[in-house]
Write a protein that holds these residues in place. Structure first.
Motif: not given
Length: 843
Positions: A726, A729-730, A733-739
Motif C-alpha cells: 500500500k 502504491r501511494c 501515484y503520489q496519492n496518500f489517501d490509502d496509506l
C-alpha cells in the motif's frame, strides 16, 4: 431413562403392538441415553428419530458428473478427540461416559452432529441436517479455510480410506454414541473389528459405530441409530454403510476408480505455466541444455524400432522418454538393461557444474547378481560422460530403509496421531517423545537428508554420483529429488518443484498406484492381506516431509509453503487427477485409449481451489536469486498460475515455451545455466528435525492453539507485506489517501477526513428497501494509537486463527474482511517480485 420391568418393557408397549410383539426386542435398558440418543414414545422400546430430524433424507450430498449414491443412512458425526476446555477436561468426560449408574452423560461434552452419511462411487460424505442454519453463522469463518471444489469439509474420497473399523453392538444396552467415542458402558457389549479389503466378512450383531482411518491422518467417527426404520429400508444402518465402503473403497481394478466415470471435459489452464511435464522429448532436451549435459542423449521409445515390436517390447519396462550416455547405442543400452530390475539401467536425471551427473540405477535381477559384468559395463559408460572420469556409487539399499520399513514407520506415526479417545491421547501424551522415537519416522527422514547432502556434495566436487536401489523407482526418487533441491534454486520455485516431481516421480514412473494403495488386487483363497501391504508404502510422503524440514531450516529459499506441501499430499488421493494414480505411463495411455479417461494434471490448481486458497501456496518472504535476469523474468511471468490464477498470464520465456520441432541439444550453448552459489547444506541430525504438525495433527482439535503456530507468523508477514504494498502504491501515484492504518497507528495520528461523512449515532439504524429491512454496513473505526509494531494487529484479531490454518475447524471470531484485504494487497507484491526485499525503492 427406562424404568419398566426387566421383561415387560414400557407400560404401553403391549397395547401399542400386540400383533407383532414377538418380533420386537423386549429388553429394557436401564442406562440413560447420551445426548442425541433419543428414545421413541412410551409405547415402544425401539430407537427412532426425533420429530424435527425425520427429514434427514433431504440432506443429500452434492454430486459430481458421473457420481452416484450407493448407500445412505442417518448418523451422528463425532470429533476425533474432544477438545479440552476450562468447562470440563477429558477426565470428567470419560468418567461420565463410562458411568453405568444411569446418570446423564457429561453435559460439558460437545454433542455430535446429526445428519446423513452417504457412500458414493467417489467419496464418503456427511451432510449435517441443519447445515444451512449453522452456515448462516459460520460461513464467513469457513471461507477463511481451504475449500476444495470437489470435496466438502465433511467429505473424503474413497481413495483416502485406509482402515475401516466396526464397533459391533453385542447387547441392546450398548450405546451407539458411546461406541463412537471408542468406549462401552458395560464390558463385552461392543467389539471393535477391522474390515479386510479382500473379502466380504459376516458381521455379527448390530454395527453401532464406524471408525474410519484415512491415509492423510484423519480419523472419522460415526454412530448410527439402532432402529427398524422403514424410511431407509434397512434394519441396520451401520451394516449398510460398512458393506458399501468395503465394496467401493477397496477396488480390485483400476478402471473401477471414479476417474473413469467422471467424464466432465477438461480445459487446461497450464499453457502459461512454467511447469514442465517431461512428457515429450523436447522437455528432456531443454533440461539437458539448461544443465549443460553434452555427453548425454534423449531416447524416445516411439523412435526405437526394437520397442515397437510387440514380441520384444514386453521384455522392457522403460519409460516413454529417458536419457542415456551418448557413447552407447540405444540397442546396446536396451540389451544391458535386461539384466537390471524393471529394465532400469543408468538413467540421467541432472547435471551440476561442468560434467558431474546425477544418475539413477536399479540393482541387478536376482538371476544376474552372480555375474556383475552388465553392471560394470553400465558404470563404465556413465564414467565416460564425466570429464574427470570419476564416479561415486551410492548404494541406497544398504543405507536407507526398505519400503516395508517406511510403511511400518508411517503406520506407527499415524496411530500416534489418531488417538480414538481423550484417555488414549493422555496416555500417549505422557510418553510422547518415546513413542515418537519408536516410530523411526524422523530417523528415516534424517537418513534421507543425510544421503541427499552426500549426493549433492559429490556433485559439487565435480564427481558423477550414481544412486542405486533395488528397482530404482522408490528411494532413488527421494534422494535424487532432494539433492536437486539442495543444489538448484530453480526447483525451489513452485513451477520448478512441480517440474521436479513430474521428472523424478511421474515421468520416471514411481509406482504410485501400488505404493498409495489405489488398487487392491484379489488375493487367492487363504491369502493374507499383509501380502499386499508389502507393496504399499508412503514414499512420497517421506519425501514431502524431508522438503518440509528444509522449509523450516531455510524459510526464505523456497517459493512454496507448508500449506502447499500438505495440499499436495491430500491431492494424491483425488482420483479425478491422474498425476498420482498410475504406476507407468503405459497404464495411463491404455486408460485413455480403452476407457476414454480424461486426463487432468494435479498442477492445474485452479480446478480444485479458488484464488484465495492458492495465495497460501506462496511464501511471502521468498528470496529469488539475483543475477539471472532471464530466469527471474520467466519466473515472474508464470507467477499468476498460483498467485491469482493463470488466466491473466501472457506468454512465456523462450526457454520454457513448447516447440513444434525437436530440439537438438548440440546446437545450443554447452555451458550450464544452473547457479553454483545457491546450494543448501541442511542439518540432518534427528535433534535438528521437527514434526510436521500441520499435516499430521490438523485433524486433532485438542492440539489446536488459537492464534499460535506458524500460520500466525505467516499471516503477520503477509500483513507487513500488505502494508508495504500500500505504501509503495501511494508513492508510485503520489496519492496518500490509502496509506495503511499501521502508518497512522505508529505515528499517533488520525486518518484525515475519516469522520467527514460518518454518522456514528445512526450507523445501526435500519432502513427499508422495497419493504425489506436492511442495515448499514458498519464502518471501520480508527484504532487507538499505540507505539510499536504490535499495534498493527489490533484490528485484525489474529488470535481467531487456528494453528493449523488454513486447515482444521473454524474458530469463532469476527468476519475476515481484513484478511481478504491483506491477501489481495500482499499478492500484488508476490506477483511482481515475489519478495518485497527485491523492490529497489524498498531496498
Amino acid at each position: 431413562m427406562a424404568t419398566g420391568g426387566g421383561g415387560s418393557g414400557h407400560g404401553g408397549a403391549g397395547s401399542a403392538g400386540n400383533a407383532d410383539h414377538h418380533k420386537r426386542n423386549t429388553f429394557t435398558s436401564y442406562v440413560a441415553p447420551l445426548p442425541g440418543d433419543l428414545r421413541a414414545t412410551a409405547d415402544t422400546n425401539e430407537w427412532c428419530l426425533p420429530s424435527d430430524l425425520r427429514d434427514v433424507h433431504l440432506a443429500k450430498p452434492r454430486l459430481l458428473h458421473g457420481e452416484q449414491i450407493v448407500a445412505s443412512a442417518p448418523a451422528y458425526m463425532y470429533s476425533p478427540i474432544d477438545p479440552m476446555d476450562s468447562s470440563g477436561g477429558s477426565g470428567s468426560t470419560l468418567s461420565a461416559i463410562s458411568s453405568a449408574s444411569g446418570t446423564p452423560a457429561d453435559r460439558h461434552h460437545k454433542e455430535a452432529t446429526f445428519g446423513l452419511l452417504s457412500v458414493t462411487n467417489f467419496k464418503l460424505a456427511f451432510v449435517p441436517l441443519h447445515e444451512k442454519r449453522n452456515q448462516a453463522i459460520t460461513a464467513p469463518l469457513i471461507d477463511l479455510y481451504q475449500e476444495n471444489t470437489y470435496l466438502g469439509r465433511n467429505e473424503i474420497t474413497l481413495n483416502n480410506i485406509d482402515h475401516i473399523y466396526t464397533i459391533t453392538e453385542l447387547g441392546r444396552a450398548a450405546s451407539a454414541l458411546q461406541a463412537a467415542r471408542g468406549m462401552a458402558s458395560h464390558a463385552g457389549m461392543s467389539r471393535r473389528k477391522k474390515l479386510e479389503p479382500f473379502k466380504q466378512q459376516n458381521i455379527s450383531g448390530r454395527i453401532a459405530a464406524l471408525h474410519i482411518v484415512c491415509k492423510n491422518f484423519r480419523l472419522l467417527k460415526f454412530a448410527f441409530q439402532q432402529q427398524d426404520s422403514k424410511m431407509f429400508g434397512a434394519s441396520d444402518q451401520g451394516k449398510l454403510i460398512a458393506s458399501a465402503l468395503v465394496r467401493f473403497a477397496y477396488p480390485m481394478r483400476h478402471d473401477l476408480s471414479f476417474a473413469y466415470a467422471h467424464r466432465e471435459p477438461y480445459y487446461s489452464t497450464l499453457g502459461a505455466s512454467g511447469t514442465s511435464m517431461y512428457a515429450t522429448k523436447n522437455d528432456w532436451a531443454r533440461e539437458l541444455i539448461r544443465c549443460g549435459a553434452t555427453e548425454w542423449q534423449v531416447v524416445s521409445c516411439a523412435s526405437v524400432q526394437l520397442l515397437q515390436n510387440p514380441l520384444q517390447a514386453g521384455k522392457y519396462t522403460v519409460p516413454p522418454h529417458f536419457v542415456i550416455p551418448k557413447s552407447c547405442s540405444v540397442d546396446r543400452f536396451l540389451d544391458l538393461s535386461r539384466a537390471f530390475c524393471d529394465s532400469r539401467a543408468a538413467f540421467w536425471v541432472y547435471s551440476y557444474g561442468s560434467s558431474a551427473a546425477l544418475v539413477r540405477l536399479a540393482e541387478l535381477q536376482p538371476a544376474a547378481q552372480q555375474d556383475t559384468k552388465s553392471e560394470n559395463v553400465m558404470l563404465e559408460l556413465v564414467r565416460k560422460c564425466d570429464a574427470g572420469r570419476q564416479l561415486k556409487l551410492l548404494q541406497l539399499t544398504d543405507r536407507l530403509p526398505s519400503i516395508q520399513d517406511v510403511l511400518r514407520a508411517y503406520q506407527k506415526l499415524r496411530r500416534l496421531c489418531t488417538p480414538e479417545t481423550p484417555e488414549k491421547f493422555m496416555l500417549q501424551d505422557d510418553k510422547y517423545l518415546g513413542l515418537l522415537e519408536k516410530t523411526n519416522w524422523l530417523f528415516y527422514v534424517s537418513l534421507c537428508l543425510r544421503y541427499a547432502s552426500e549426493a549433492s556434495a559429490t556433485l559439487r566436487s565435480g564427481v558423477t554420483c550414481v544412486l542405486q536401489e533395488s528397482n530404482g523407482r522408490d528411494l532413488c526418487c527421494v534422494i535424487s529429488s532432494l539433492a536437486q533441491l539442495l543444489l538448484d534454486p530453480h526447483f525451489r520455485t513452485i513451477d520448478g518443484f512441480q517440474s521436479l516431481v513430474q521428472k523424478e516421480w511421474v515421468a520416471l514412473e514411481h509406482p504410485f498406484q501400488r505404493r498409495l494403495g489405489h488398487v487392491y488386487p484379489a488375493q487367492p483363497a487363504g491369502g493374507n492381506a499383509e501380502l499386499f501391504d508389502s507393496e504399499q508404502s508412503p514414499v512420497f510422503l517421506l519425501f514431502l516431509d524431508c522438503v518440509w524440514q528444509l522449509l523450516q531450516q531455510f524459510p526464505d529459499e523456497f517459493e512454496f509453503t507448508q500449506t502447499y506441501l500438505t495440499t499436495l499430499w491430500d491431492s494424491c488421493f483425488m482420483p479425478i487427477f491422474d498425476t498420482f494414480q498410475f504406476d507407468t505411463q503405459a497404464q495411463r495411455l491404455k486408460a485413455v485409449t480403452d476407457s476414454q479417461l480424461v486426463l487432468r494434471p494435479v498442477w492445474d490448481w485452479g480446478e480444485q481451489f479458488s484464488d484465495k486458497d492458492k495465495m497460501f501456496f506462496s511464501n511471502p518472504l521468498y528470496q529469488r536469486q539475483r543475477g539471472d535476469l532471464g530466469a527471474q523474468a520467466a519466473a515472474v511471468a508464470h507467477r499468476r498460475s498460483l498467485a491469482v490464477g493463470s488466466k491473466g498470464a501472457h506468454g512465456a520465456a523462450s526457454g520454457v515455451t513448447p516447440s513444434r520441432n525437436t530440439i537438438n541439444p548440440q546446437l545450443f550453448a554447452t555451458a550450464s545455466s544452473v547457479p553454483q552459489d545457491r546450494y543448501l547444506q541442511p542439518a540432518h541430525r534427528i535433534f535438528d528435525l521437527q514434526v510436521w504438525d500441520q499435516c499430521y495433527y490438523r485433524w486433532l482439535p485438542i492440539l489446536d492453539i488459537r492464534g499460535g503456530g506458524q500460520p500466525q507468523v505467516d499471516l503477520y508477514h503477509r500483513l507487513l507485506l500488505s502494508n508495504i504494498a500500500k505504501v509503495q502504491r501511494c508513492l508510485d501515484y503520489q496519492n496518500f489517501d490509502d496509506l495503511p492504518d499501521a502508518y497512522y497507528e505508529f505515528a499517533g495520528e488520525s486518518r484525515p477526513n475519516q469522520h467527514k461523512d460518518e454518522k456514528p449515532d445512526k450507523e445501526d439504524e435500519a432502513e427499508f428497501v422495497d419493504g425489506v429491512e436492511r442495515r448499514r454496513k458498519p464502518t471501520a473505526k480508527a484504532a487507538t494509537p499505540t507505539s510499536g509494531l504490535t499495534s498493527v494487529t489490533g484490528n485484525l484479531q489474529l488470535s481467531t486463527l487456528s494453528s493449523f490454518f488454513p486447515f482444521g475447524n473454524p474458530i469463532a471470531g469476527d468476519a475476515p474482511l481484513q484478511l481478504y484485504d491483506i491477501l489481495s494487497s500482499s499478492s500484488e507484491l508476490l506477483m511482481e517480485t515475489s519478495s518485497f526485499l527485491d523492490k529497489s525503492s524498498i531496498v
